[in-house]
Write a protein that holds these residues in place. Structure first.
Motif, mmCIF file in Angstrom:
data_model
loop_
_atom_site.group_PDB
_atom_site.id
_atom_site.type_symbol
_atom_site.label_atom_id
_atom_site.label_comp_id
_atom_site.label_asym_id
_atom_site.label_seq_id
_atom_site.Cartn_x
_atom_site.Cartn_y
_atom_site.Cartn_z
ATOM 1 N N LYS A 21 0.822 -1.173 -0.007
ATOM 2 C CA LYS A 21 -0.029 -0.152 0.031
ATOM 3 C C LYS A 21 0.796 1.386 0.137
ATOM 4 C CE LYS A 21 -3.099 0.906 3.650
ATOM 5 N NZ LYS A 21 -2.644 2.182 4.102
ATOM 6 N N SER A 22 1.790 1.292 0.663
ATOM 7 C CA SER A 22 2.812 2.477 1.059
ATOM 8 C C SER A 22 3.478 2.763 -0.481
ATOM 9 C CB SER A 22 3.755 2.306 2.102
ATOM 10 O OG SER A 22 3.131 2.471 3.397
ATOM 11 N N ARG A 26 3.060 5.953 -3.216
ATOM 12 C CA ARG A 26 4.139 6.620 -3.787
ATOM 13 C C ARG A 26 4.388 6.543 -5.295
ATOM 14 N NH1 ARG A 26 4.242 5.657 1.718
ATOM 15 N NH2 ARG A 26 5.541 6.844 3.013
ATOM 16 N N THR A 100 -1.977 8.301 4.274
ATOM 17 C CA THR A 100 -1.009 8.511 3.600
ATOM 18 C C THR A 100 -1.373 9.383 2.153
ATOM 19 O OG1 THR A 100 -0.278 6.247 3.737
ATOM 20 C CG2 THR A 100 0.758 7.333 2.017
ATOM 21 N N ARG A 103 -1.834 13.361 3.967
ATOM 22 C CA ARG A 103 -0.553 14.013 4.734
ATOM 23 C C ARG A 103 0.558 14.003 3.287
ATOM 24 N NH1 ARG A 103 -1.233 10.435 9.453
ATOM 25 N NH2 ARG A 103 -2.421 11.683 10.944
ATOM 26 N N ARG A 131 0.692 17.702 12.965
ATOM 27 C CA ARG A 131 2.094 17.147 12.929
ATOM 28 C C ARG A 131 2.562 17.597 11.387
ATOM 29 N NH1 ARG A 131 1.325 10.772 13.599
ATOM 30 N NH2 ARG A 131 0.620 11.217 15.672
ATOM 31 N N SER A 171 8.217 9.109 14.843
ATOM 32 C CA SER A 171 8.851 8.384 13.759
ATOM 33 C C SER A 171 7.677 8.124 13.048
ATOM 34 C CB SER A 171 9.507 7.009 14.147
ATOM 35 O OG SER A 171 10.527 7.109 14.999
ATOM 36 N N SER A 172 7.506 9.235 11.991
ATOM 37 C CA SER A 172 6.356 8.804 11.000
ATOM 38 C C SER A 172 6.724 9.111 9.739
ATOM 39 C CB SER A 172 5.257 9.818 11.390
ATOM 40 O OG SER A 172 4.309 10.078 10.552
ATOM 41 N N ALA A 173 6.635 7.986 8.824
ATOM 42 C CA ALA A 173 7.099 8.059 7.576
ATOM 43 C C ALA A 173 5.938 9.292 6.806
ATOM 44 C CB ALA A 173 6.931 6.689 6.709
ATOM 45 N N GLN A 174 4.798 9.150 7.258
ATOM 46 C CA GLN A 174 3.745 10.225 6.464
ATOM 47 C C GLN A 174 4.249 11.569 6.582
ATOM 48 O OE1 GLN A 174 -0.134 9.243 7.633
ATOM 49 N NE2 GLN A 174 -0.045 7.316 6.642
ATOM 50 N N ARG A 199 9.518 3.751 7.825
ATOM 51 C CA ARG A 199 9.779 3.225 6.595
ATOM 52 C C ARG A 199 10.398 4.100 5.406
ATOM 53 N NH1 ARG A 199 3.529 1.276 5.797
ATOM 54 N NH2 ARG A 199 4.131 1.190 8.315
ATOM 55 N N ILE A 328 4.609 -1.281 12.833
ATOM 56 C CA ILE A 328 3.417 -0.513 13.606
ATOM 57 C C ILE A 328 1.813 -1.109 13.155
ATOM 58 C CG2 ILE A 328 3.536 1.388 11.839
ATOM 59 C CD1 ILE A 328 2.766 1.894 15.508
ATOM 60 N N ASP A 329 1.998 -1.145 11.638
ATOM 61 C CA ASP A 329 0.756 -1.951 11.200
ATOM 62 C C ASP A 329 0.419 -3.260 11.425
ATOM 63 O OD1 ASP A 329 0.307 0.881 10.467
ATOM 64 O OD2 ASP A 329 0.830 0.480 8.175
ATOM 65 N N LYS A 356 -4.497 5.825 14.485
ATOM 66 C CA LYS A 356 -4.639 5.232 13.132
ATOM 67 C C LYS A 356 -5.897 5.007 12.698
ATOM 68 C CE LYS A 356 -0.222 4.308 12.834
ATOM 69 N NZ LYS A 356 0.616 4.982 11.846
HETATM 70 C C1 S3P Z 1 2.426 4.847 6.213
HETATM 71 C C2 S3P Z 1 3.033 5.203 7.402
HETATM 72 C C3 S3P Z 1 2.630 4.960 8.624
HETATM 73 C C4 S3P Z 1 1.722 3.526 8.458
HETATM 74 C C5 S3P Z 1 0.696 3.712 7.603
HETATM 75 C C6 S3P Z 1 1.227 3.960 6.148
HETATM 76 C C7 S3P Z 1 3.067 5.491 4.987
HETATM 77 O O1 S3P Z 1 1.995 5.841 9.256
HETATM 78 O O2 S3P Z 1 1.022 3.457 9.733
HETATM 79 O O3 S3P Z 1 -0.481 2.586 7.293
HETATM 80 O O4 S3P Z 1 2.622 4.956 3.897
HETATM 81 O O5 S3P Z 1 3.936 6.174 4.896
HETATM 82 P P1 S3P Z 1 2.584 7.111 10.063
HETATM 83 O O6 S3P Z 1 3.633 7.793 9.209
HETATM 84 O O7 S3P Z 1 1.397 7.836 10.672
HETATM 85 O O8 S3P Z 1 3.342 6.229 11.225
#
Ligand code: S3P
Length: 442
Positions: A21-22, A26, A100, A103, A131, A171-174, A199, A328-329, A356
């Motif tokens: 999904k991530s 992207r 995703t 953000r 955030r 620590s958030s990839a989003q 991630r 995390i997921d 979440k």
């Molecule tokens: C994601 C980042 C994570 C994850 C989400 C997908 C992404 O969220 O939980 O399902 O694709 O960057 P956070 O960045 O809020 O931790």
């Protein structure tokens, strides 16, 4: 509603899981901002990623789906227009259930030459956007929460941005990706520090499309993504690997149901995502990684056999700290697995679960308690005393796809009947989940 009962035979066979999904999000976003045409295979056609496609179509990007004539593989073609090719959308951009999309896209929109509104469904409108508003504002952006509550809807007035060095408290990839995407348009370098590495799909894909971006260690054990703007992105072919977050449900089902042996093909095993594999290996799970290879992202086939899970010598298993962003997921399905382990599992440093698709500390504990699990919520995680038998229950998903799939797996080892109130929410990330589970259970 769907009814499930205990599985009296092992899971056997081979399966593929849908695209990550991530990485799917992207792939469309970044190739839309790249020059030239890109072909994406393995794209996840779940509701969340379709929201990303529809937002970029509204922003003037031509995106179409076709079947490759040679092998019938579905392909998403994105006709990128470069970093400055988006146009003002008509009406509000709707991101559905997708954090995703919301953000990351906001980071891009903050730097455009137009203004627009963005929002999603009821769940999205409860999730924190302050955030991203905070760092985007530091970059000179103008992003407003329309109801002044730090949440969606957002009104974004595109601005000229400046690079920043930002220390993200989470620590958030989003969050990281939002800032990096805005940074592509900034007048100087952008550096995003995070407490531990989330991630890194954004860094990997942007670099492979031509961006000048790298990761380095920061002070106090932080990790920094460093972006030097000014390089154009170039479209290319992208093959999205299978989603380890979706594979997690079959990994769990195979571990839990006696006699099972399942081969899951082509799963992404990026170390920033594969925490579930290392946690389960430490607990004694029989998971073999075969045919490992890397094509932009690392991937492998996973051969999983029924296993009994245990803690360390002191009878405790801890999931915390730097491990958390890497799984995390998967914490809802890990909670199901830990409920059967011969140990006490302590999950901490995972307060992010509260924001979440549902408050997963509350919703996991509520549903597993109903199934007879000895589980207690804490401020930043949960404590699970494993080993009690599970029984069927009425599961409430709160529209959370990962909760629905986790509880469906728990139902396979629970005595009696389990009902899941809103099984259709799996469409967010895994539309064919119940069919695939049924096929492996035959
Ligand atoms: C994601 C980042 C994570 C994850 C989400 C997908 C992404 O969220 O939980 O399902 O694709 O960057 P956070 O960045 O809020 O931790």
């Amino acid at each position: 509603m769907i009814s499930l009962s205990k599985l009296n035979q092992p899971l056997k066979g081979e399966t593929f899981v849908p695209g990550d999904k991530s990485i799917s999000h992207r792939s469309v976003m970044f190739t839309a901002l790249a020059e030239g045409t890109s072909e994406i295979t393995g794209f996840l056609e779940g509701a969340d990623c379709l929201s990303t496609i529809s937002c970029f179509q509204k922003l003037g990007i031509q995106i179409e789906k076709s079947m490759r004539p040679t092998n019938g593989v579905p392909t998403i073609t994105v006709h990128g227009k470069g970093l400055h090719g988006l146009s003002k959308p008509e009406g509000i951009l709707y991101t559905g259930n997708s954090g995703t999309t919301t953000r990351l896209l906001t980071g891009v929109l903050a730097a455009q030459k137009f203004s627009c509104d963005i929002t999603g469904d009821a769940s999205i409108e409860t999730r924190p956007m302050d955030r991203i508003i905070k760092p985007l504002t530091l970059m000179g952006g103008d992003v407003k929460s329309v109801n002044n509550n730090g949440k969606c809807p957002l009104f974004i007035e595109g601005k000229n941005l400046r690079g920043i060095s930002y220390h993200s408290p989470v620590s958030s990839a989003q969050v990281k990706s939002c800032i990096l995407l805005a940074g592509l348009y900034a007048n100087s370098d952008t550096v995003v520090y995070e407490p531990s590495l989330s991630r890194d799909h954004t860094e990997i894909m942007l670099r492979s499309l031509g961006a000048d971006i790298h990761t380095e260690g920061g002070r106090m054990g932080e990790v920094a993504a460093v972006l030097h703007p000014g390089m154009p992105l170039h479209g290319k072919k992208i093959n999205v690997p299978g989603d380890i977050s979706s594979a997690a449900y079959f990994i769990a089902a195979a571990i839990l149901v006696p006699g099972s042996e399942v081969l899951i093909h082509n799963v992404g095993i990026n170390p920033t995502r594969a925490g579930i594999l290392s946690a389960l290996h430490q607990m004694g799970a029989d998971i073999e990684l075969i045919n490992q290879n890397t094509e932009m992202e690392p991937k492998a086939d996973l051969l999983v056999r029924h296993s009994t899970l245990h803690g360390n010598n002191n009878g405790i298993f801890e999931i915390r700290g730097r491990m958390i962003p890497t799984l995390i997921d998967e914490l809802p399905i890990l909670a199901v697995l830990c409920a059967t382990a011969s140990c006490t599992t302590i999950i901490s440093d995972a307060a992010e679960l509260k924001v979440k698709e549902s408050n997963r500390i509350a919703t996991v504990c509520e549903n597993l308690s109903k199934m007879g699990v000895d589980i207690t919520p804490t401020d930043d995680g949960m404590i699970i005393h494993g080993g009690k038998p599970l029984h069927g229950a009425e599961i409430k998903t709160y529209g959370d796809h990962r909760l629905a799939m986790s509880m469906a797996v728990a139902a396979l080892i629970a005595d009696g009947e389990t009902t899941i109130d809103d099984e259709k929410c799996v469409n967010i990330s895994y539309p064919s989940f119940f069919q695939d589970l049924k096929r492996l259970s035959k």
